[in-house]
Design an enzyme around this catalytic site. Structure first.
Site, PDB file in Angstrom:
ATOM      1  N   LYS A 291       0.945  81.357  30.367  1.00  0.00           N
ATOM      2  CA  LYS A 291       2.096  82.107  30.905  1.00  0.00           C
ATOM      3  C   LYS A 291       1.844  82.451  32.365  1.00  0.00           C
ATOM      4  CE  LYS A 291       4.774  86.302  29.614  1.00  0.00           C
ATOM      5  NZ  LYS A 291       4.794  87.450  28.672  1.00  0.00           N
TER       6      LYS A 291
ATOM      7  N   SER B 270       9.063  87.804  26.362  1.00  0.00           N
ATOM      8  CA  SER B 270       9.064  87.233  27.690  1.00  0.00           C
ATOM      9  C   SER B 270       8.249  85.948  27.789  1.00  0.00           C
ATOM     10  CB  SER B 270       8.532  88.264  28.682  1.00  0.00           C
ATOM     11  OG  SER B 270       7.185  88.573  28.426  1.00  0.00           O
TER      12      SER B 270
ATOM     13  N   SER C 213       6.597  90.551  23.443  1.00  0.00           N
ATOM     14  CA  SER C 213       6.698  89.297  24.194  1.00  0.00           C
ATOM     15  C   SER C 213       5.834  88.174  23.648  1.00  0.00           C
ATOM     16  CB  SER C 213       6.300  89.527  25.662  1.00  0.00           C
ATOM     17  OG  SER C 213       7.276  90.276  26.330  1.00  0.00           O
TER      18      SER C 213
END
Lengths: 471, 471
Positions: free
Chosen positions: A59, A133, A157
């Site tokens: 990420k 997210s 997330s």
């Protein structure tokens, strides 16, 4: 498979998938292949590398040396000289990182639509959200582009996108994996998480990354053991402790898994689920019951109230402490580089005073104690991971309201210092449905054992990649 | 001695001592005698009451049913219908409470001069301060008016007055004794403490009061075990856990006490002590060394920096959350009912914002991790309890500056979630000198064992009460 072959295959799959929005930075294939050659050489020389031959995505709020970190905001971009601790440990264990994935900006969101790098489409249905997210990381795993991927989790997330893409999401106990080299969302609540298609692989990656690094203070201060509050059943106290590799205690706990006591919410606390999800949840609970677990209904009001404090109280001010200065100084970019929903949340977070924080902290402590009382003696709480699977268009119409609904069962875990594990539980109307086990700090291994008994008997569900390339 | 005889004797001693400022509310003797009769009857009926025959005083920020609670502010007074959890447990164990003691208003201060009920004079020298905030409780014990007394401690209020009056002050691990029925100073940091003339008696009282009560959330959430961070020596890990009664583990630890590893600060970090105190401290360390302990010098900079955050950062806002509304609404009483130094500290605490709090929290976490690293493998940190013994006049000339100096070695303990034990260590120039052992959360029993080896060989020092009545 050799690391080189795995890397080469992964780049082919990435090309074929037609999902460029998954990545913010895809590493040049030549670089990844060179690193894979080095891994193969180490393996050939006799080194035992627990992650050799596996490829990973990271990420883009987690540093990979030499690749830009953006946290989803072009204006925030910097070029780290060093890997985040978690990434360095993965690479030392033989994993090859292929690139940095898209996310809801500053890890603020559960939708996957809050990014100037594009909305990440769901792996199973490109009309629907990926969840966030950690949107790109989850979709990269679900499409089989990588073996596992790193996310982060402050409010869900690392779990909501696992559920919406039919994969596993592990949110370890806070402090198990150091956050050094991670752009903070709420520093004191953030966790590095792992997405994979199986629990054992995800936990292998967690084990490689676990342990203090001498830099992240919470990794030193929190440890991975039980910390009071919600207690596991007395006969197994401590059996599930530790976020790391399997141990003898884990094996003993596994033998016990059939006798788990699992809490489920009151029926009214499961209202509002998408069509068919209540039935799918009941089926998952029934599988656990038929494998010998005791299912007890528990009023989770204190957990749901705690969840509402995350954005409804002063805790959101920690997001301003992390990146508020950047947003304020680049206010002219709101609507461009800076996502307007995210920017509004973060700028609004500056309004809280410290006196209000301490009042909220007391409310949270009281809720935490009530939650511990309600769940005392249970191995885990079983819930759906999230509540619905909206289309991208639905989120665009109500970006804050839908986001809040998605976090119903995830928002409280980090605030209350709990471990959680999201696992797939079949499909409903052709889309993945996911369940989640949440347990006290240090219960990570125990959650994995219970999850193993909850798996559907059929083959692992996965999206039809050919269809998706067309879609 | 019967409870009745003890109570009768105590009222005689209180009368003879001539220290009315020790008490805010002294209970009518008839009430206490009636309660003592009931205790004697229970004992005669065969009940085993661990505190039968003992009399106690309670700091006036802790509820005793039927006696007013003022927290040192007449305008704040209320009449509680129920005992604080700590008090109820003491009484159930046979102790008889004689009254409520004076304190620095709202437990904000380390001096004993910040009270409209009068400055509490030191037990040994009435020209000097008692220390605070638990001023009356400490002096009541030092003068032998009661067997033990309850204080509270957020920044040293249960330890500084112990040192200045030559008695023992036990500040248990946070959460060991519930704070239900205690007026908060900083709710998340407050501890109920015990003053006594011996460690075993103080710990007996702590044991009676320890354990969750289902009301104070921190008593449920924190427990009394180790919590990560600063680790005790590996061979004794867990041996000193628990804030309660002696156990087998305690006995094993006691056998080990000679092999303790004790940290002491760098010489420069002991600068600024009163004349003769550095030598007295060195003698105390030498006694420990000669009893077999290993003494290691440690740089305690992170602890001292953490101490400065307590009032220098946003943590002080928790005091406003506790009683700020009262002070603001009664601003016309500042200089009368409300102590001007205390009121200024509390009103000023409203200025902090939540974003600043989270920044301070990160600083504190980093300092806590550095402190844990510096002290890892040590059983305890040995310091003087406080740094000097000012006269009342000196405090009146510089009320904030002197107060800050007094808290040099105590201010960090609660912020960093440490246990502490203040014990007498002889006299210097005819006044008591005190040392303190500070250890990680859960090390309470271990600290007591080490303290037993540090005691001066001579008789217990005590003030000359006859002289004091004259003084």
């Amino acid at each position: 498979m050799s690391a080189v072959a795995r890397v080469a295959g992964a780049y082919d799959a990435i090309e074929a998938a037609g999902r460029p929005e998954v990545w913010i930075t895809l590493r040049p294939a030549a670089d990844a292949l060179a690193e894979a050659e080095a891994v193969d050489a180490r393996t050939a020389a006799g080194e035992r590398l627990p992650l050799a031959g596996l490829v990973a995505a990271v990420k883009d709020n987690i540093d990979v040396a030499g690749l830009p970190t953006t946290a989803g905001a072009p204006s925030y971009e910097y070029l780290p000289a060093e890997d985040a601790t978690a990434v360095a440990r993965l690479r030392a264990a033989g994993a090859v990182v292929l690139g940095k994935t898209n996310l809801d900006q500053f890890a603020t969101g559960l939708v996957g639509t809050r990014s100037p790098y594009g909305t990440v489409r769901n792996a199973w249905d490109p009309e629907r959200i990926s969840g966030g997210s950690s949107s790109g990381s989850a979709v990269a795993v679900a499409l089989g582009l990588v073996d596992f991927a790193l996310g982060t989790d402050t409010a869900g997330s690392g779990r909501v996108p696992a559920a919406l893409n039919g994969i596993v999401g592990v949110k370890p106990t806070r402090g198990v994996i150091p956050c050094t080299g991670v752009v903070p969302a709420c520093r004191s609540l953030d966790c590095v998480t792992v997405f994979a298609r199986s629990v054992p692989l995800a936990r292998r990656a967690v084990a490689v990354m676990a342990g203090p690094d001498g830099v992240d203070p919470l990794a030193t201060l929190l440890g991975s053991g039980p910390r009071g509050g919600w207690r596991l059943p007395a006969t197994r106290a401590g059996a599930g402790a530790g976020g790391g590799a399997d141990t003898d205690a884990d094996a003993r706990a596994r033998a016990d898994a059939g006798q788990a006591r699992i809490a489920v919410p009151l029926p009214a606390q499961l209202a509002g689920l998408a069509d068919g999800w209540a039935e799918a949840f009941e089926s998952a609970a029934a599988r656990l019951r038929s494998s010998g677990a005791e299912i007890v209904t528990v009023d989770i009001t204190p957990l749901l109230e705690a969840a509402s404090l995350l954005y409804g109280g002063s805790f959101v001010a920690e997001r301003y402490a992390a990146v508020g200065g950047h947003v304020r100084e680049h206010a002219e970019l709101i609507g461009g580089d800076l996502d307007p929903v995210v920017a509004t949340i973060i700028l609004d977070a500056a309004k809280h005073d410290a006196v209000g924080y301490f009042a909220d902290r007391e409310r949270l402590d009281r809720l935490a104690a009530r939650a511990a009382g309600a769940l005392d003696g249970c191995d885990a709480l079983l819930t759906p991971t999230t509540t619905l699977h909206p289309t991208i268009a639905e989120v665009q119409r109500d970006p804050v309201g839908v986001n809040a609904q998605l976090g119903t069962y995830t928002n409280f875990a980090n605030l209350l210092d709990l471990a959680a594990l999201a696992v797939p539980a079949g499909t409903v109307s052709g889309l993945p449905f996911g369940i989640m086990l949440t347990g006290p700090a240090g219960s990570d291994a125990r959650l994995a054992e219970i999850a193993a008994t909850a798996e559907p008997g059929e083959r692992h569900d996965e999206p039809d990649v050919d269809l998706l390339v067309v879609g």
